[in-house]
Design an enzyme around this catalytic site. Structure first.
Site, PDB file in Angstrom:
ATOM      1  N   ARG A 162      42.408  37.784  53.402  1.00 23.13           N
ATOM      2  CA  ARG A 162      41.653  38.704  52.748  1.00 23.13           C
ATOM      3  C   ARG A 162      41.154  39.945  53.707  1.00 23.13           C
ATOM      4  O   ARG A 162      40.206  40.657  53.589  1.00 23.13           O
ATOM      5  CB  ARG A 162      40.146  37.969  52.028  1.00 23.13           C
ATOM      6  CG  ARG A 162      40.509  37.109  50.995  1.00 23.13           C
ATOM      7  CD  ARG A 162      40.664  37.937  49.655  1.00 23.13           C
ATOM      8  NE  ARG A 162      41.023  37.139  48.663  1.00 23.13           N
ATOM      9  CZ  ARG A 162      40.056  36.781  47.604  1.00 23.13           C
ATOM     10  NH1 ARG A 162      38.682  36.957  47.787  1.00 23.13           N
ATOM     11  NH2 ARG A 162      40.380  35.724  46.830  1.00 23.13           N
ATOM     12  N   ARG A 204      36.498  43.762  50.815  1.00 25.57           N
ATOM     13  CA  ARG A 204      35.237  44.445  50.533  1.00 25.57           C
ATOM     14  C   ARG A 204      34.213  44.685  51.901  1.00 25.57           C
ATOM     15  O   ARG A 204      33.473  45.548  52.013  1.00 25.57           O
ATOM     16  CB  ARG A 204      34.245  43.556  49.619  1.00 25.57           C
ATOM     17  CG  ARG A 204      34.971  43.945  48.358  1.00 25.57           C
ATOM     18  CD  ARG A 204      34.269  43.090  47.175  1.00 25.57           C
ATOM     19  NE  ARG A 204      34.532  41.776  47.254  1.00 25.57           N
ATOM     20  CZ  ARG A 204      34.214  40.656  46.365  1.00 25.57           C
ATOM     21  NH1 ARG A 204      33.572  41.143  45.558  1.00 25.57           N
ATOM     22  NH2 ARG A 204      34.739  39.606  46.576  1.00 25.57           N
ATOM     23  N   ARG A 262      38.346  51.559  46.247  1.00 17.49           N
ATOM     24  CA  ARG A 262      38.277  51.031  45.254  1.00 17.49           C
ATOM     25  C   ARG A 262      37.128  51.772  44.411  1.00 17.49           C
ATOM     26  O   ARG A 262      37.394  51.722  43.119  1.00 17.49           O
ATOM     27  CB  ARG A 262      37.197  49.591  45.648  1.00 17.49           C
ATOM     28  CG  ARG A 262      37.070  48.537  44.470  1.00 17.49           C
ATOM     29  CD  ARG A 262      36.277  47.631  44.965  1.00 17.49           C
ATOM     30  NE  ARG A 262      36.467  46.435  44.192  1.00 17.49           N
ATOM     31  CZ  ARG A 262      35.695  46.221  43.089  1.00 17.49           C
ATOM     32  NH1 ARG A 262      34.892  47.121  42.538  1.00 17.49           N
ATOM     33  NH2 ARG A 262      35.794  45.083  42.327  1.00 17.49           N
ATOM     34  N   ASP A 272      47.043  39.822  43.637  1.00 15.97           N
ATOM     35  CA  ASP A 272      46.268  38.681  43.785  1.00 15.97           C
ATOM     36  C   ASP A 272      47.181  37.419  43.199  1.00 15.97           C
ATOM     37  O   ASP A 272      48.024  37.762  42.564  1.00 15.97           O
ATOM     38  CB  ASP A 272      45.280  39.058  42.580  1.00 15.97           C
ATOM     39  CG  ASP A 272      44.158  38.008  42.775  1.00 15.97           C
ATOM     40  OD1 ASP A 272      43.193  38.079  43.466  1.00 15.97           O
ATOM     41  OD2 ASP A 272      44.028  37.138  41.889  1.00 15.97           O
ATOM     42  N   TYR A 292      43.608  27.564  37.254  1.00 15.92           N
ATOM     43  CA  TYR A 292      42.933  28.944  36.276  1.00 15.92           C
ATOM     44  C   TYR A 292      43.371  28.925  35.137  1.00 15.92           C
ATOM     45  O   TYR A 292      42.807  29.304  34.153  1.00 15.92           O
ATOM     46  CB  TYR A 292      43.259  29.995  37.339  1.00 15.92           C
ATOM     47  CG  TYR A 292      42.463  30.451  38.494  1.00 15.92           C
ATOM     48  CD1 TYR A 292      41.008  30.865  38.326  1.00 15.92           C
ATOM     49  CD2 TYR A 292      43.014  30.152  40.033  1.00 15.92           C
ATOM     50  CE1 TYR A 292      40.336  31.095  39.323  1.00 15.92           C
ATOM     51  CE2 TYR A 292      42.341  30.512  41.068  1.00 15.92           C
ATOM     52  CZ  TYR A 292      40.774  30.713  40.640  1.00 15.92           C
ATOM     53  OH  TYR A 292      40.086  31.186  41.810  1.00 15.92           O
TER      54      TYR A 292
HETATM   55  O1  CP3 Z   1      44.473  38.361  51.778  1.00 17.52           O
HETATM   56  C1  CP3 Z   1      44.633  39.555  51.334  1.00 17.52           C
HETATM   57  O2  CP3 Z   1      43.846  40.505  51.792  1.00 17.52           O
HETATM   58  C2  CP3 Z   1      45.666  39.826  50.457  1.00 17.52           C
HETATM   59  C3  CP3 Z   1      45.186  40.019  48.919  1.00 17.52           C
HETATM   60  C4  CP3 Z   1      44.602  38.730  48.272  1.00 17.52           C
HETATM   61  C5  CP3 Z   1      43.449  38.790  47.287  1.00 17.52           C
HETATM   62  N1  CP3 Z   1      43.441  37.730  46.518  1.00 17.52           N
HETATM   63  C6  CP3 Z   1      42.800  40.222  47.038  1.00 17.52           C
HETATM   64  C7  CP3 Z   1      41.455  39.903  46.393  1.00 17.52           C
HETATM   65  C8  CP3 Z   1      45.108  37.486  48.215  1.00 17.52           C
HETATM   66  C9  CP3 Z   1      46.043  36.767  49.257  1.00 17.52           C
HETATM   67  C10 CP3 Z   1      44.251  36.754  47.358  1.00 17.52           C
HETATM   68  C11 CP3 Z   1      44.645  35.498  46.671  1.00 17.52           C
HETATM   69  C12 CP3 Z   1      43.543  34.925  45.907  1.00 17.52           C
HETATM   70  N2  CP3 Z   1      42.919  35.298  44.765  1.00 17.52           N
HETATM   71  C13 CP3 Z   1      43.289  33.316  45.934  1.00 17.52           C
HETATM   72  C14 CP3 Z   1      43.593  32.265  46.863  1.00 17.52           C
HETATM   73  C15 CP3 Z   1      42.994  32.691  48.270  1.00 17.52           C
HETATM   74  C16 CP3 Z   1      41.523  32.060  48.605  1.00 17.52           C
HETATM   75  O3  CP3 Z   1      40.622  32.975  48.904  1.00 17.52           O
HETATM   76  O4  CP3 Z   1      41.509  30.836  48.446  1.00 17.52           O
HETATM   77  C17 CP3 Z   1      42.367  33.203  44.687  1.00 17.52           C
HETATM   78  C18 CP3 Z   1      41.564  31.958  44.606  1.00 17.52           C
HETATM   79  C19 CP3 Z   1      42.173  34.093  44.232  1.00 17.52           C
HETATM   80  C20 CP3 Z   1      41.439  34.655  42.773  1.00 17.52           C
HETATM   81  C21 CP3 Z   1      40.486  35.545  43.006  1.00 17.52           C
HETATM   82  N3  CP3 Z   1      40.677  36.948  43.323  1.00 17.52           N
HETATM   83  C22 CP3 Z   1      39.158  35.331  43.056  1.00 17.52           C
HETATM   84  C23 CP3 Z   1      38.547  33.935  43.006  1.00 17.52           C
HETATM   85  C24 CP3 Z   1      38.717  36.780  43.589  1.00 17.52           C
HETATM   86  C25 CP3 Z   1      37.240  36.851  43.756  1.00 17.52           C
HETATM   87  C26 CP3 Z   1      36.269  37.312  42.550  1.00 17.52           C
HETATM   88  C27 CP3 Z   1      35.107  38.052  42.830  1.00 17.52           C
HETATM   89  O5  CP3 Z   1      34.244  38.574  42.024  1.00 17.52           O
HETATM   90  O6  CP3 Z   1      34.844  37.971  43.962  1.00 17.52           O
HETATM   91  C28 CP3 Z   1      39.568  37.612  43.409  1.00 17.52           C
HETATM   92  C29 CP3 Z   1      39.263  39.018  43.631  1.00 17.52           C
HETATM   93  C30 CP3 Z   1      39.882  39.596  44.974  1.00 17.52           C
HETATM   94  N4  CP3 Z   1      41.202  39.263  45.304  1.00 17.52           N
HETATM   95  C31 CP3 Z   1      39.414  40.509  45.732  1.00 17.52           C
HETATM   96  C32 CP3 Z   1      40.609  40.674  46.744  1.00 17.52           C
HETATM   97  C33 CP3 Z   1      40.133  41.825  47.781  1.00 17.52           C
HETATM   98  C34 CP3 Z   1      38.073  40.905  45.660  1.00 17.52           C
HETATM   99  C35 CP3 Z   1      38.178  42.009  44.635  1.00 17.52           C
HETATM  100  C36 CP3 Z   1      37.008  43.185  45.028  1.00 17.52           C
HETATM  101  O7  CP3 Z   1      35.824  42.703  44.282  1.00 17.52           O
HETATM  102  O8  CP3 Z   1      37.210  44.243  45.383  1.00 17.52           O
END
Ligand code: CP3
Length: 341
Positions: A25, A29, A38, A75, A152
């Site tokens: 990640r 943010r 964003r 994602d 999911y």
């Molecule tokens: O690692 C990186 O920088 C690459 C990008 C990446 C994202 N998600 C960006 C993201 C990667 C590799 C993921 C994987 C991902 N997505 C996982 C597995 C990794 C882990 O943390 O265990 C999971 C479970 C997801 C599903 C997902 N996407 C969730 C649970 C969320 C959070 C929702 C929230 O409201 O916070 C996301 C959103 C997400 N994916 C964000 C980012 C940067 C946050 C988006 C934002 O609000 O700007």
């Protein structure tokens, strides 16, 4: 050594001048420049679907801190969306998927997809990042693991106990297996597309697999993981398997055939090395919450982790899970000053 060379050497358990490093990640943010991009685009999925924005936020942490590897901004819920699920992100709730997949009709409605057509935005983002990085730094592509993606689809949202997923696994193991098979079938061409577009390595995120006991994981999940890992390796790229809460699963995960196991902070480094360190490279495992401590403490914690893995053949520095949104920037800067020295 060049960063990309260092990263790929560690994946292959070859000698390095210092451990390569990146963080899960890292585009996110906690970075003000991410927040700015964003705000311009309007939302998270809008950024994912816009190759220039996705490439930009992928590169932001590299420009600021200089990690050895970039991880493409996307994602794990992109493939399920391409398979036919409706996916959206709700503020304060997280991802929502509809309709929840709970029966045979739901499973059979999920279709394999042509990655060039359905996820061309990702191919384009990868090529943009590759051309910016040249051959200097590594680029990591990824997908979700079959169990995590299935959970999911079945729950329809993030879950604490995975009631519906575990109920389906136990009561309809054949249907559950067919769902995982479909996810692997769709993920393999999707990963191959990422390598073709410029990814050097692939990470499989099994974020929620730790909720399963080792016997259940071995019997119901491991065969699908092996097929995914072996198929992904056929691209020539090394494969990293990440599972949050993996202490009880280290040996099972080594059997996936992964090149690298990414471990969380609850795993003792010496124990991980003794149990699986001769079979796979290791990645991890600083507690992301440690970054809320003052910079000098972060520095100390980072050094402690680096020292703990000093004797591991094939080690990549990382956090034990993704960096948290409100992490103070001064502590992140202290981390990278320490680790990239
Ligand atoms: O690692 C990186 O920088 C690459 C990008 C990446 C994202 N998600 C960006 C993201 C990667 C590799 C993921 C994987 C991902 N997505 C996982 C597995 C990794 C882990 O943390 O265990 C999971 C479970 C997801 C599903 C997902 N996407 C969730 C649970 C969320 C959070 C929702 C929230 O409201 O916070 C996301 C959103 C997400 N994916 C964000 C980012 C940067 C946050 C988006 C934002 O609000 O700007």
């Amino acid at each position: 050594m060049q960063p990309r060379e260092r990263f790929l050497a560690a994946c292959r358990r070859a000698p390095v001048d210092r451990p390569p490093a990146w963080m899960m990640r890292q585009a996110g943010r906690y970075l003000p420049e991410y927040q700015a991009t964003r705000a311009k685009l309007g939302g998270f999925l809008e950024m994912v679907h816009d190759p220039r924005a996705a490439a930009e936020v992928t590169l932001q942490p590299i420009r600021r801190f200089g990690m050895d590897a970039a991880v493409i901004f996307c994602d794990i819920l992109v493939p399920p969306a391409a398979m036919g699920a409706q996916v959206r992100f709700e503020k304060g709730v997280g991802p929502l998927l509809a309709p929840a997949v709970r029966d045979r009709i739901g499973v059979q409605a999920l279709q394999a997809f042509d990655p060039a057509q359905a996820t061309g935005f990702l191919a384009e983002a990868l090529s943009l990042v590759r051309s910016e990085l040249g051959t200097e730094r590594a680029l990591i592509g990824f997908c979700g693991a079959p169990f995590t993606v299935a959970s999911y689809l079945i729950e329809g949202r993030s879950s604490r106990n995975f009631e519906h997923s575990k109920a389906m696994l136990l009561s309809q193991p054949e249907l559950f297996g067919e769902l995982l098979e479909r996810i692997v079938d769709a993920s393999l061409p999707y990963l191959a597309m990422q390598v073709e577009a410029g990814a050097d390595a692939l990470q499989v995120f099994d974020s929620w697999g730790g909720t399963l006991d080792a016997r259940t994981y071995r019997e119901h999940i491991l065969p699908h993981m092996r097929r995914l890992v072996t198929g992904a390796q056929a691209t020539g790229a090394p494969v990293i398997v990440y599972l949050n809460g993996c202490d009880h699963l280290l040996e099972v995960l080594a059997e996936t055939g992964a090149d690298v196991l990414s471990i969380d902070w609850r795993v003792d480094p010496a124990q991980a090395m003794a149990r699986v360190g001769e079979r796979v490279a290791l990645q991890g495992n600083l507690d992301p919450t440690a970054l809320f401590a003052p910079p000098e403490v972060v520095e100390h914690e980072a050094r402690r982790v680096l020292e703990a893995f000093a004797d591991q053949k094939g080690y990549i520095f990382n956090l034990g899970s993704g960096i948290l949104p409100k992490t103070p920037l001064e502590s992140v800067a202290a981390l990278w000053r320490t680790v990239l020295r």
